[in-house]
Design an enzyme around this catalytic site. Structure first.
Site, PDB file in Angstrom:
ATOM      1  N   THR A 119      11.066  -2.149   3.278  1.00 22.10           N
ATOM      2  CA  THR A 119       9.795  -1.492   2.975  1.00 22.10           C
ATOM      3  C   THR A 119       9.361  -0.547   4.097  1.00 22.10           C
ATOM      4  O   THR A 119       9.757  -0.727   5.253  1.00 22.10           O
ATOM      5  CB  THR A 119       8.720  -2.579   2.765  1.00 22.10           C
ATOM      6  OG1 THR A 119       7.430  -1.982   2.757  1.00 22.10           O
ATOM      7  CG2 THR A 119       8.732  -3.615   3.883  1.00 22.10           C
ATOM      8  N   GLU A 121       6.517  -0.681   5.268  1.00 23.02           N
ATOM      9  CA  GLU A 121       5.512  -1.402   6.060  1.00 23.02           C
ATOM     10  C   GLU A 121       6.046  -1.889   7.407  1.00 23.02           C
ATOM     11  O   GLU A 121       5.268  -2.286   8.267  1.00 23.02           O
ATOM     12  CB  GLU A 121       4.983  -2.603   5.273  1.00 23.02           C
ATOM     13  CG  GLU A 121       4.301  -2.179   4.010  1.00 23.02           C
ATOM     14  CD  GLU A 121       3.481  -3.293   3.396  1.00 23.02           C
ATOM     15  OE1 GLU A 121       3.170  -4.265   4.086  1.00 23.02           O
ATOM     16  OE2 GLU A 121       3.165  -3.155   2.202  1.00 23.02           O
ATOM     17  N   TYR A 146       3.778 -10.583   6.098  1.00 26.00           N
ATOM     18  CA  TYR A 146       4.803 -10.039   5.184  1.00 26.00           C
ATOM     19  C   TYR A 146       5.640  -8.983   5.887  1.00 26.00           C
ATOM     20  O   TYR A 146       6.875  -9.067   5.924  1.00 26.00           O
ATOM     21  CB  TYR A 146       4.147  -9.452   3.925  1.00 26.00           C
ATOM     22  CG  TYR A 146       5.077  -8.527   3.161  1.00 26.00           C
ATOM     23  CD1 TYR A 146       6.196  -9.033   2.512  1.00 26.00           C
ATOM     24  CD2 TYR A 146       4.852  -7.145   3.123  1.00 26.00           C
ATOM     25  CE1 TYR A 146       7.080  -8.178   1.830  1.00 26.00           C
ATOM     26  CE2 TYR A 146       5.720  -6.290   2.443  1.00 26.00           C
ATOM     27  CZ  TYR A 146       6.834  -6.818   1.808  1.00 26.00           C
ATOM     28  OH  TYR A 146       7.694  -5.983   1.149  1.00 26.00           O
ATOM     29  N   LYS A 150       9.687  -8.874   6.972  1.00 23.58           N
ATOM     30  CA  LYS A 150      10.621  -7.848   6.484  1.00 23.58           C
ATOM     31  C   LYS A 150      11.247  -7.116   7.680  1.00 23.58           C
ATOM     32  O   LYS A 150      12.443  -6.818   7.670  1.00 23.58           O
ATOM     33  CB  LYS A 150       9.914  -6.848   5.563  1.00 23.58           C
ATOM     34  CG  LYS A 150       9.500  -7.388   4.213  1.00 23.58           C
ATOM     35  CD  LYS A 150      10.645  -7.886   3.364  1.00 23.58           C
ATOM     36  CE  LYS A 150      11.563  -6.772   2.866  1.00 23.58           C
ATOM     37  NZ  LYS A 150      12.581  -7.293   1.890  1.00 23.58           N
TER      38      LYS A 150
HETATM   39  P1  NAD Z   1       8.629  -9.487  -6.483  1.00 25.22           P
HETATM   40  O1  NAD Z   1       7.734 -10.425  -5.768  1.00 25.22           O
HETATM   41  O2  NAD Z   1       8.194  -8.903  -7.789  1.00 25.22           O
HETATM   42  O3  NAD Z   1      10.051 -10.191  -6.758  1.00 25.22           O
HETATM   43  C1  NAD Z   1      10.686 -10.987  -5.808  1.00 25.22           C
HETATM   44  C2  NAD Z   1      11.746 -11.832  -6.511  1.00 25.22           C
HETATM   45  O4  NAD Z   1      12.406 -12.633  -5.520  1.00 25.22           O
HETATM   46  C3  NAD Z   1      11.148 -12.800  -7.541  1.00 25.22           C
HETATM   47  O5  NAD Z   1      11.922 -12.785  -8.727  1.00 25.22           O
HETATM   48  C4  NAD Z   1      11.249 -14.170  -6.867  1.00 25.22           C
HETATM   49  O6  NAD Z   1      11.409 -15.241  -7.767  1.00 25.22           O
HETATM   50  C5  NAD Z   1      12.488 -13.970  -5.996  1.00 25.22           C
HETATM   51  N1  NAD Z   1      12.534 -14.886  -4.838  1.00 25.22           N
HETATM   52  C6  NAD Z   1      11.519 -15.179  -3.985  1.00 25.22           C
HETATM   53  N2  NAD Z   1      11.951 -16.070  -3.073  1.00 25.22           N
HETATM   54  C7  NAD Z   1      13.258 -16.327  -3.355  1.00 25.22           C
HETATM   55  C8  NAD Z   1      14.248 -17.156  -2.769  1.00 25.22           C
HETATM   56  N3  NAD Z   1      13.987 -17.920  -1.697  1.00 25.22           N
HETATM   57  N4  NAD Z   1      15.496 -17.145  -3.296  1.00 25.22           N
HETATM   58  C9  NAD Z   1      15.783 -16.394  -4.390  1.00 25.22           C
HETATM   59  N5  NAD Z   1      14.880 -15.611  -5.000  1.00 25.22           N
HETATM   60  C10 NAD Z   1      13.641 -15.573  -4.477  1.00 25.22           C
HETATM   61  O7  NAD Z   1       8.976  -8.346  -5.429  1.00 25.22           O
HETATM   62  P2  NAD Z   1       9.341  -6.825  -5.651  1.00 25.22           P
HETATM   63  O8  NAD Z   1       8.109  -6.021  -5.580  1.00 25.22           O
HETATM   64  O9  NAD Z   1      10.260  -6.680  -6.799  1.00 25.22           O
HETATM   65  O10 NAD Z   1      10.146  -6.532  -4.290  1.00 25.22           O
HETATM   66  C11 NAD Z   1      11.557  -6.662  -4.237  1.00 25.22           C
HETATM   67  C12 NAD Z   1      12.041  -6.239  -2.854  1.00 25.22           C
HETATM   68  O11 NAD Z   1      11.654  -4.901  -2.597  1.00 25.22           O
HETATM   69  C13 NAD Z   1      11.461  -7.062  -1.716  1.00 25.22           C
HETATM   70  O12 NAD Z   1      12.472  -7.252  -0.762  1.00 25.22           O
HETATM   71  C14 NAD Z   1      10.342  -6.193  -1.157  1.00 25.22           C
HETATM   72  O13 NAD Z   1      10.107  -6.467   0.198  1.00 25.22           O
HETATM   73  C15 NAD Z   1      10.940  -4.819  -1.362  1.00 25.22           C
HETATM   74  N6  NAD Z   1       9.985  -3.712  -1.502  1.00 25.22           N
HETATM   75  C16 NAD Z   1       8.967  -3.782  -2.411  1.00 25.22           C
HETATM   76  C17 NAD Z   1       8.117  -2.701  -2.571  1.00 25.22           C
HETATM   77  C18 NAD Z   1       6.990  -2.714  -3.588  1.00 25.22           C
HETATM   78  O14 NAD Z   1       6.191  -1.793  -3.638  1.00 25.22           O
HETATM   79  N7  NAD Z   1       6.890  -3.717  -4.449  1.00 25.22           N
HETATM   80  C19 NAD Z   1       8.298  -1.562  -1.776  1.00 25.22           C
HETATM   81  C20 NAD Z   1       9.337  -1.528  -0.857  1.00 25.22           C
HETATM   82  C21 NAD Z   1      10.186  -2.609  -0.738  1.00 25.22           C
HETATM   83  O1  TDX Z   2      -7.040  -5.397  -6.013  1.00 26.41           O
HETATM   84  C1  TDX Z   2      -6.620  -4.672  -5.098  1.00 26.41           C
HETATM   85  N1  TDX Z   2      -7.419  -3.674  -4.631  1.00 26.41           N
HETATM   86  C2  TDX Z   2      -7.034  -2.830  -3.631  1.00 26.41           C
HETATM   87  O2  TDX Z   2      -7.796  -1.943  -3.245  1.00 26.41           O
HETATM   88  C3  TDX Z   2      -5.305  -4.849  -4.515  1.00 26.41           C
HETATM   89  C4  TDX Z   2      -4.404  -5.957  -5.008  1.00 26.41           C
HETATM   90  C5  TDX Z   2      -4.920  -3.985  -3.515  1.00 26.41           C
HETATM   91  N2  TDX Z   2      -5.747  -3.004  -3.067  1.00 26.41           N
HETATM   92  C6  TDX Z   2      -5.287  -2.056  -2.040  1.00 26.41           C
HETATM   93  C7  TDX Z   2      -4.574  -2.658  -0.855  1.00 26.41           C
HETATM   94  C8  TDX Z   2      -3.553  -1.585  -0.500  1.00 26.41           C
HETATM   95  O3  TDX Z   2      -4.139  -0.598   0.321  1.00 26.41           O
HETATM   96  O4  TDX Z   2      -4.288  -1.256  -2.695  1.00 26.41           O
HETATM   97  C9  TDX Z   2      -3.187  -0.948  -1.824  1.00 26.41           C
HETATM   98  C10 TDX Z   2      -1.906  -1.476  -2.428  1.00 26.41           C
HETATM   99  O5  TDX Z   2      -1.953  -2.897  -2.386  1.00 26.41           O
HETATM  100  P1  TDX Z   2      -0.722  -3.809  -2.846  1.00 26.41           P
HETATM  101  O6  TDX Z   2      -0.352  -3.497  -4.254  1.00 26.41           O
HETATM  102  O7  TDX Z   2      -1.043  -5.212  -2.489  1.00 26.41           O
HETATM  103  O8  TDX Z   2       0.465  -3.198  -1.958  1.00 26.41           O
HETATM  104  P2  TDX Z   2       0.720  -3.111  -0.360  1.00 26.41           P
HETATM  105  O9  TDX Z   2      -0.013  -4.146   0.379  1.00 26.41           O
HETATM  106  O10 TDX Z   2       0.519  -1.677   0.026  1.00 26.41           O
HETATM  107  O11 TDX Z   2       2.307  -3.469  -0.332  1.00 26.41           O
HETATM  108  C11 TDX Z   2       3.202  -2.992  -1.357  1.00 26.41           C
HETATM  109  O12 TDX Z   2       3.985  -1.912  -0.894  1.00 26.41           O
HETATM  110  C12 TDX Z   2       4.949  -2.178   0.091  1.00 26.41           C
HETATM  111  C13 TDX Z   2       4.121  -4.120  -1.845  1.00 26.41           C
HETATM  112  O13 TDX Z   2       3.333  -5.208  -2.316  1.00 26.41           O
HETATM  113  C14 TDX Z   2       5.081  -4.541  -0.758  1.00 26.41           C
HETATM  114  O14 TDX Z   2       5.984  -5.519  -1.265  1.00 26.41           O
HETATM  115  C15 TDX Z   2       5.850  -3.331  -0.296  1.00 26.41           C
HETATM  116  O15 TDX Z   2       6.655  -3.678   0.776  1.00 26.41           O
END
Ligand code: NAD
Ligand code: TDX
Length: 329
Positions: A119, A121, A146, A150
Site C-alpha cells: 500500500t 500508506e 495497519y 504492511k
Molecule cells: P480485504 O480485507 O478485503 O481482504 C483480505 C483477505 O485476506 C480476506 O479475504 C481475508 O479473509 C484474508 N485473510 C486475512 N487474514 C488472513 C490469514 N491470516 N490467512 C489467509 N487469509 C487471510 O482486503 P483488500 O482491500 O482486498 O486488500 C488486499 C491487499 O491489498 C492487502 O494486502 C492490502 O494491504 C492491500 N492494499 C489494499 C488497498 C485498498 O485500498 N483496499 C490498497 C493498497 C493495498
Molecule cells: O466512514 C468513513 N468516513 C470517512 O471519512 C470511513 C470508513 C472513512 N473515512 C475517511 C478516512 C480516510 O481518510 O475516508 C478515507 C478512506 O478511508 P478507508 O476506506 O478506511 O481507507 P484508508 O484508511 O485510506 O486505507 C485504504 O487505502 C489504503 C485501505 O483500507 C487500505 O487497506 C489501503 O492500504
C-alpha cells in the site's frame, strides 16, 4: 503462469484479481488460500473454476504444501482496515508480519516466484498543501498499526530478496474502490448508508485526500508486473486522482444517489494526503489506468453494483454501523 497460488483471494482486491486473471487466461490453475475472516467471502469467487482452501497464511505446514504446488504466488492476504488496527492491532501483526514471514520461508524453500501486494500508506502522509507524490524511493514512515505492519512485510520481502535471492516483486498501490469491497471502507460505507436511509459519515473536516484507483486498474498493473516486472523491483501503482478530498467524494456520492452526510468523530492519527507517482510502472511496463482523471465514472458503476447486490452486504450492515457508532463514527 501454470499454477498460481493467491493468498487472500476471497477478499475485495484478491477476488477481483482472480476474476480478471481467469478471464485473461481461462486455462490458468488457481489455488486460493484464505482464512475467511470477517472480510473474506467465498461468494466473491462464486462460479469460478478454482481450488479453494480455507486456511491461514500463518499455518506453516499448510503454506509449505500449497507453495510447493504453485509456480507463482500472489500475496493479497492481510488485515486491511486502519480503523480496526486502532482498536485491536494484534491480528495485524499476526497476519501481515508473521503470515508474510511464513509465506517467504516457503517461497525460499521451494524457489517460487512471489508478488507481494502492498500500500501507499507505508510512506506515511503528505501535508494537504504539499504537491509532492510518493516515489519508490520515498522513505518509509507509516502512521497506523495497519500501515506499520504492511511496511514490516515489505521490509521482510526486500530482505529475503537481498539475503536469500528469492524471485520477488512488490507493488504499493493507493486506495482502491469497486465491487466486492467490504462495507466498512469509506466508499461502500457511504453508498450503503444512503441505500439504507442513513446519512453518509465524514470523518472530521473531510479535507483529507486519497489517490483513488479502480480495483481493475490495480489488478491490471499486478498482472503486468507478474508478466514483465523486473525481479527484486518495487512498482508504485496510482491513477493520478490525488486531487479529490473525502468531502468532495462524499458530496459526489450524495449527489449521484440523492442523500445527505454528517460529520462524525475524526480518526486518531488520521493521515492527511496520499499521492502516488507511478511513472516507473508507466514507463517500464507501459501501464495506463482505464479509469482516469476523475472517479465519477467508476463511482457510478460501483453505486450500481451495491444497489444490484444488496444480498451481498445487507446482513453485515447493522453490525458494522454499531461498531462505528460505539466510537462516535
Ligand atoms: P480485504 O480485507 O478485503 O481482504 C483480505 C483477505 O485476506 C480476506 O479475504 C481475508 O479473509 C484474508 N485473510 C486475512 N487474514 C488472513 C490469514 N491470516 N490467512 C489467509 N487469509 C487471510 O482486503 P483488500 O482491500 O482486498 O486488500 C488486499 C491487499 O491489498 C492487502 O494486502 C492490502 O494491504 C492491500 N492494499 C489494499 C488497498 C485498498 O485500498 N483496499 C490498497 C493498497 C493495498
Ligand atoms: O466512514 C468513513 N468516513 C470517512 O471519512 C470511513 C470508513 C472513512 N473515512 C475517511 C478516512 C480516510 O481518510 O475516508 C478515507 C478512506 O478511508 P478507508 O476506506 O478506511 O481507507 P484508508 O484508511 O485510506 O486505507 C485504504 O487505502 C489504503 C485501505 O483500507 C487500505 O487497506 C489501503 O492500504
Amino acid at each position: 503462469m501454470g499454477t498460481m497460488l493467491v493468498t487472500g483471494g476471497a477478499g475485495f482486491i484478491g477476488a477481483n484479481f482472480v476474476r480478471m486473471a481467469l478471464k485473461r487466461d481461462p486455462k490458468l490453475d488457481v489455488i486460493v488460500v484464505d482464512k475467511l475472516t470477517y472480510a473474506g467471502n467465498r461468494v466473491n469467487l462464486a462460479g469460478l473454476n478454482i481450488e479453494f482452501v480455507q486456511g491461514s497464511i500463518t499455518d506453516a505446514p499448510l503454506i509449505d504444501e500449497l507453495v510447493a504446488r504453485a509456480d507463482t504466488v500472489v500475496h493479497f492476504a492481510a488485515e486491511s482496515h486502519n480503523d480496526n488496527s486502532l482498536t485491536d492491532p494484534s491480528p495485524f501483526v499476526d497476519t501481515n508480519v508473521v503470515g508474510t514471514f511464513v509465506l517467504l520461508e516457503a517461497v525460499r524453500k521451494h524457489n517460487k516466484r512471489l508478488h507481494h501486494i502492498s500500500t501507499d500508506e507505508v510512506f506515511g502522509d503528505l501535508a494537504l498543501d504539499d504537491p509532492a507524490r510518493f516515489t519508490e524511493h520515498t522513505p518509509y514512515n507509516p502512521s497506523s498499526p495497519y500501515s506499520a505492519t504492511k511496511a514490516g512485510s515489505d521490509h521482510l520481502v526486500r530482505a529475503w530478496v537481498r539475503s536469500f535471492g528469492i524471485k520477488a516483486t512488490i507493488s504499493n498501490c493507493s486506495n482502491n474502490y469497486g465491487p466486492y469491497q467490504h462495507i466498512e471502507k469509506f466508499i461502500p460505507r457511504q453508498i450503503t448508508n444512503l441505500l439504507t436511509g442513513r446519512p453518509a459519515k465524514l470523518y472530521g473536516t473531510g479535507a483529507q485526500v486519497r489517490d483513488w484507483i479502480h480495483v481493475d486498474d490495480h489488478n491490471d498493473a499486478v498482472l503486468l508486473i507478474l508478466e514483465k516486472g523486473r525481479l527484486g523491483e518495487t512498482y508504485n501503482i496510482g491513477a493520478d486522482n490525488d486531487h479529490t478530498s473525502n468531502k468532495q467524494v462524499i458530496e459526489m456520492i450524495c449527489e449521484l444517489m440523492g442523500g445527505t452526510y454528517e460529520h462524525v468523530a475524526d480518526r486518531p492519527g488520521h493521515d492527511q494526503r496520499y499521492a502516488m507517482d507511478s511513472t516507473k510502472l508507466r514507463e517500464e511496463l507501459s501501464w495506463r489506468p482505464r479509469y482516469t482523471s476523475s472517479i465519477s465514472e467508476g463511482l457510478e458503476r460501483t453505486i450500481e453494483w451495491y444497489r444490484d447486490n444488496e444480498e451481498w452486504w445487507a446482513a453485515d450492515k447493522v453490525a458494522v454501523e454499531a461498531k462505528y457508532a460505539a466510537g462516535g463514527q
